[in-house]
Design an enzyme around this catalytic site. Structure first.
Site, PDB file in Angstrom:
ATOM      1  N   GLY B 150       0.829  -1.203   0.000  1.00 28.67           N
ATOM      2  CA  GLY B 150       0.000   0.000   0.000  1.00 28.67           C
ATOM      3  C   GLY B 150       0.858   1.246   0.000  1.00 28.67           C
ATOM      4  O   GLY B 150       2.054   1.206   0.299  1.00 28.67           O
ATOM      5  N   CYS B 151       0.236   2.355  -0.344  1.00 32.12           N
ATOM      6  CA  CYS B 151       0.983   3.613  -0.439  1.00 32.12           C
ATOM      7  C   CYS B 151       1.439   4.095   0.932  1.00 32.12           C
ATOM      8  O   CYS B 151       2.619   4.410   1.131  1.00 32.12           O
ATOM      9  CB  CYS B 151       0.144   4.670  -1.148  1.00 32.12           C
ATOM     10  SG  CYS B 151      -1.520   4.875  -0.489  1.00 32.12           S
ATOM     11  N   TYR B 152       0.530   4.150   1.896  1.00 33.94           N
ATOM     12  CA  TYR B 152       0.935   4.565   3.241  1.00 33.94           C
ATOM     13  C   TYR B 152       1.993   3.623   3.819  1.00 33.94           C
ATOM     14  O   TYR B 152       2.996   4.079   4.363  1.00 33.94           O
ATOM     15  CB  TYR B 152      -0.272   4.607   4.184  1.00 33.94           C
ATOM     16  CG  TYR B 152      -1.171   5.823   4.064  1.00 33.94           C
ATOM     17  CD1 TYR B 152      -0.662   7.115   4.195  1.00 33.94           C
ATOM     18  CD2 TYR B 152      -2.534   5.687   3.876  1.00 33.94           C
ATOM     19  CE1 TYR B 152      -1.497   8.229   4.123  1.00 33.94           C
ATOM     20  CE2 TYR B 152      -3.377   6.795   3.811  1.00 33.94           C
ATOM     21  CZ  TYR B 152      -2.850   8.062   3.932  1.00 33.94           C
ATOM     22  OH  TYR B 152      -3.680   9.152   3.881  1.00 33.94           O
ATOM     23  N   THR B 154       4.249   1.892   2.375  1.00 31.61           N
ATOM     24  CA  THR B 154       5.562   2.097   1.770  1.00 31.61           C
ATOM     25  C   THR B 154       6.298   3.250   2.444  1.00 31.61           C
ATOM     26  O   THR B 154       7.450   3.123   2.870  1.00 31.61           O
ATOM     27  CB  THR B 154       5.405   2.366   0.256  1.00 31.61           C
ATOM     28  OG1 THR B 154       4.828   1.210  -0.351  1.00 31.61           O
ATOM     29  CG2 THR B 154       6.747   2.664  -0.396  1.00 31.61           C
ATOM     30  N   GLY B 155       5.622   4.393   2.562  1.00 40.37           N
ATOM     31  CA  GLY B 155       6.269   5.552   3.172  1.00 40.37           C
ATOM     32  C   GLY B 155       6.546   5.360   4.651  1.00 40.37           C
ATOM     33  O   GLY B 155       7.545   5.862   5.179  1.00 40.37           O
TER      34      GLY B 155
END
Lengths: 341, 341, 341, 341
Positions: B150-152, B154-155
């Site tokens: 997921g995007c969150y 990853t960061g």
């Protein structure tokens, strides 16, 4: 003090109406309606009203509303729904200010073509008054049913009315290149207006077929007494609110800027919300946002054969809810600017 | 050259995948799928592909796709739909890179709680590899089913993995305050993400209950070997793309910034897309937008007891489609950075 | 009716002050000052005031202003300039409400470190009152010099004051992750805040060194009676106005959400602009923009060891000009909410 | 492989040039210049180039640059500065692609009137070629000095060139209503383009006096062989990049849309970056952003007397740096589209 109801509070114009009416010294909001699953406090929908307005929104049922001693009913409903409800209030002597398009177009064939639905309240069209006070203040004073103008028509008509009225425009089409903020499209689940599609984008849309075209034409022809051709191109701009309209008008005879400014100032001398800018100044959206003003600036082409008129309005105020309250003020005998900025 | 299919091109990640794959020197896009009423040319959906890609999007039918000699299938499908289709491709020996959440969470009870649906392909979870190359490059090399992060996550994971892995974080919860652009919410008709609601607004949402929480916890615990507590607060910001994550970590023992920078540089020495910033520099969204990079900056509190780590990624690239192609590169034996910026 | 002057009208707080004061039923704006080349009508600077306020802005000369029978002087001046002018007005018995930082920090060594300039009016610091009415209403009533709080401190202090005051926060640092609109940076020619740099971007800045840190610490320690550690991370967000602050506080003992909500409601029971949200509701910028409210929402971690408090304010109103008028109301004996929404 | 220098990398066009050139398979960037206090690594200015380009930017000194074996010099310098430096490179046989306005206007009196400065390199004007490949590809092939077109002129000229060239426009003025993103104003400290002034605003500016007017007129008259009148109204829109131009042209004789589309398709048949949309489709900024395309859509008025042509370009690519590289490709004998999307 008058008592008012706002029907349809989930859209942007309904919300803005509540804000304006709350600030009005002579208005008491007595009823709010919305299509929720169950009665819902307005402050649960819009937390900004916590402690300021604690009404419960209910479904719109005419009989129920009529029992509440309402003087003015604002219909911030979708097209088609307004004409279902307006008659019941008019018949009981209420003043109805309708923000939908349902009572704007006098020719129902045109209405039905552009809106794609059958008009079901034709008998009320005769008595409806187009609620643009800068043109029709006297009629509005006596109106029971006000068809509050569309946002694009407000900015477009005010841009060119003095030229059309003064027979100064040539027969070339009037070009109306309009740029609107996204709240003009309403508050609805539509992929076309989600942030990812609109931000960092500009688009023209419905070129030549927008439903506001017949409304603008009707009113300009009303002023002119003749056929008026327009080319109207609406553009969607990534701002929340505001419409900037750039109008290009070919003049019958070459005219200097001071002459045009004088014409506009005279035409709008009793219009407290119209602000004619001095030579060299051009209105911007930020000049009018959160106000009911229509700011107008004029530039003349080098050869004086063409006028470029730029108008700026807040689409939710002068283009909708502010204008609705301005109409209410006129009908109720309040100062035209009361409660408005 | 390899042949690929992109299933689900109407969302933002599908569109971005096509852009990235078109720029990849070793990839030929052979098939696109979408749920349209009828077969539709991709350039009619996205005019930017006129003259560059003229494939017709059809409905996703596994058997039909399997006949097209595809090597890698990218699933840019909604959660739940992915797990319906992935098995058919895996069973036929295709590489599947799934951008949905369906194969990320190893514990199906947790998946079912957070996603509210039953997991129907549990037997494939064992073989799925979490596609974060900075942690699992070797596993990814041999994967047939990649669960693209997921995007969150990853960061967030890249922000704190070196500290967690190095046993340098105390037992206090790791605080992850994340700010995301709106494309992270997908491309769908939802009033909550229309321009008028999102522009000029900031909001925290799903505080403590966001579906990415178990994904972050799973991976951090995997690294740590122990329970890891996090407080994760996602915020919606009016930008199209990008996530900035501000992580606050209490350190087991006081550590200076140079020590932390050295740790991070060592941890990510084989991670070509991770950019560790020098002391005094802090990443911004604009540093990484349109790239597959994860930029990382670190600040240490005055008493050296706490690290503030800030990561910036493009949610559609390193947070989704760029990472998917990075995974494809690793599996296919291409240079990890091929076709990516 | 009282007479007021607004000194410094070219910035965003000066402009907003005029808007608020114009709507105030007990205020007459008698003078405006700005550093223009020549005296300039306010409506030429801000066309929105055409027909509503036609004062001429002149350069700020104390003697000249003192002749105008002003009761309250608002200083919307840059740091350093305020302390040059404030004494002349205070000495003549005027009430001064200073929107700069010059009289906020009691320790001039700290002021000089963070603002990089020498403090030249130290003798006035003793009598200055920190103008946060939710904490110091009684002191403000008697103040002649109000140091109007900074925008970040307003949102941060109101977020955690009840916990600090109630001795419920543990010794772990209070984490304040703040997201601000761009008007917070002022209205000035600075490449860092031009649209092309800010739009589609998010950045953290001045992490651990922002000049509002000592202001927040001073006030929290004032409430606590003890040293309070904070980690304050400001972020620049592409919106015009508003600050959302996400505070993370470790609790001395596990506490449930109803307990915290009760604490906050009790603490702010006399604070008409503080809106405590019910369980499950979290404030957004759009709830408070164009109002003087500070909306507060609380979430508790699963193990009840940590509180996440989210506050939303309009940085130009509750974070500056609205709060200044709130302070004026208190000093002048008007209802605290008069003229404010 | 050719070697290039980019002079002036602190503006938006310089930055975009580096991005495009880095992706070009036949280009090696050998030198970068900027006015910094000291030599500065490009990746310290723009972190996105970390690990991709590690050149040091130095001050622009012609002799120094000439020693570096450069084939093509791109001047992304302000107006006036370009004409100071261009001659030194041309005299030494370098190809110069100048993104400023200095060599666009053939009549120096006109240049001096609109730009307010004296032209100091008049003798080079004869040999300069206006770098709009859709009109002048053959001339560009042999050019040593390319005057890369302005952003507005690119979108405006491409909109109406087929009609002007085909003698189909009447004598009425061509109306060009253009909407531009803010990067078109450059990257400079200017209060007029800070976020707080531009966001949520739209404004027309320099109506009738914009410096791109003579550039558009010169080129349209070049095509026409006769005087061409235009009314050009630029508008500033809160997006980072992109220009949408809405052109209104009165036709000599009534013409149907299919006829116009055929005309445009024929006129641009060798223009790989021009995309003529089918009937019913209208270009949007998002169709072209991050590409070198100019998308064109046409609508005809109901009476077929007027054409509305809408063009969309990315002002930093087709309106500046992409077009510069397109010109470089043509001069260097590379495929016209090489390295461009």
């Amino acid at each position: 003090m008058i008592n008012v109801a706002v029907c349809g509070i989930t859209g942007y114009t309904g919300l803005e109406l509540i804000r304006v009416l709350l600030a009005h010294p002579k208005v008491s909001i007595k009823a709010l309606t919305a299509r929720f699953d169950k009665p819902t406090r307005i402050s649960d929908v819009y937390p900004e009203f916590k402690g300021r307005l604690e009404l419960v929104c209910e479904s719109l049922i005419s009989d129920k509303l009529l029992k509440k001693n309402i003087d003015v009913v604002f219909l911030a409903l979708p097209h088609k729904v307004s004409m279902e409800y307006a008659p019941s209030f008019i018949d009981k002597g209420k003043v109805v200010i309708d923000l939908s398009a349902d009572f704007r177009i006098k020719d129902t064939a045109v209405y039905e073509k552009y809106y794609g639905i059958k008009h079901i309240s034709k008998e009320y069209l005769n008595s409806s008054v187009y609620g643009l006070p800068e043109l029709y203040k006297n009629k509005i004073k006596r109106a029971r049913l006000v068809a509050n103008p569309g946002c694009y028509p407000t900015g477009s008509i005010l841009a060119v009315a003095p030229l059309i009225s003064g027979k100064m425009a040539s027969k070339e089409p009037v070009i109306l290149d309009a740029k609107s903020g996204v709240t003009g499209a309403g508050r609805k689940a539509d992929t076309g207006i989600i942030f990812g599609e609109v931000a960092e984008n500009i688009k023209a849309y419905k070129v030549g077929v927008h439903q506001h075209i017949p409304e603008i034409e009707q009113e300009l022809e009303n002023i002119s007494g003749n056929k008026v051709n327009i080319l109207f191109t609406p553009h969607l701009i990534p701002i929340r609110r505001g419409i900037l309209t750039t109008a290009y008008v070919a003049l019958k005879k070459r005219t200097s800027l001071p002459g045009l400014l004088a014409l506009y100032r005279a035409f709008y001398k009793n219009a407290p919300f119209v602000k004619i800018y001095d030579q060299g100044s051009i209105p911007q959206i930020k000049d009018v946002v959160n106000t009911n003003n229509c700011a107008i600036g004029i530039v003349v082409s080098a050869d004086k054969s063409r006028a470029i008129i730029i108008t700026a309005i807040d689409n939710l105020l002068k283009g909708a809810s502010g204008q609705a309250v301005q109409n209410m003020n006129i009908i109720c005998g309040f100062p035209e600017t009361m409660g408005l900025i």
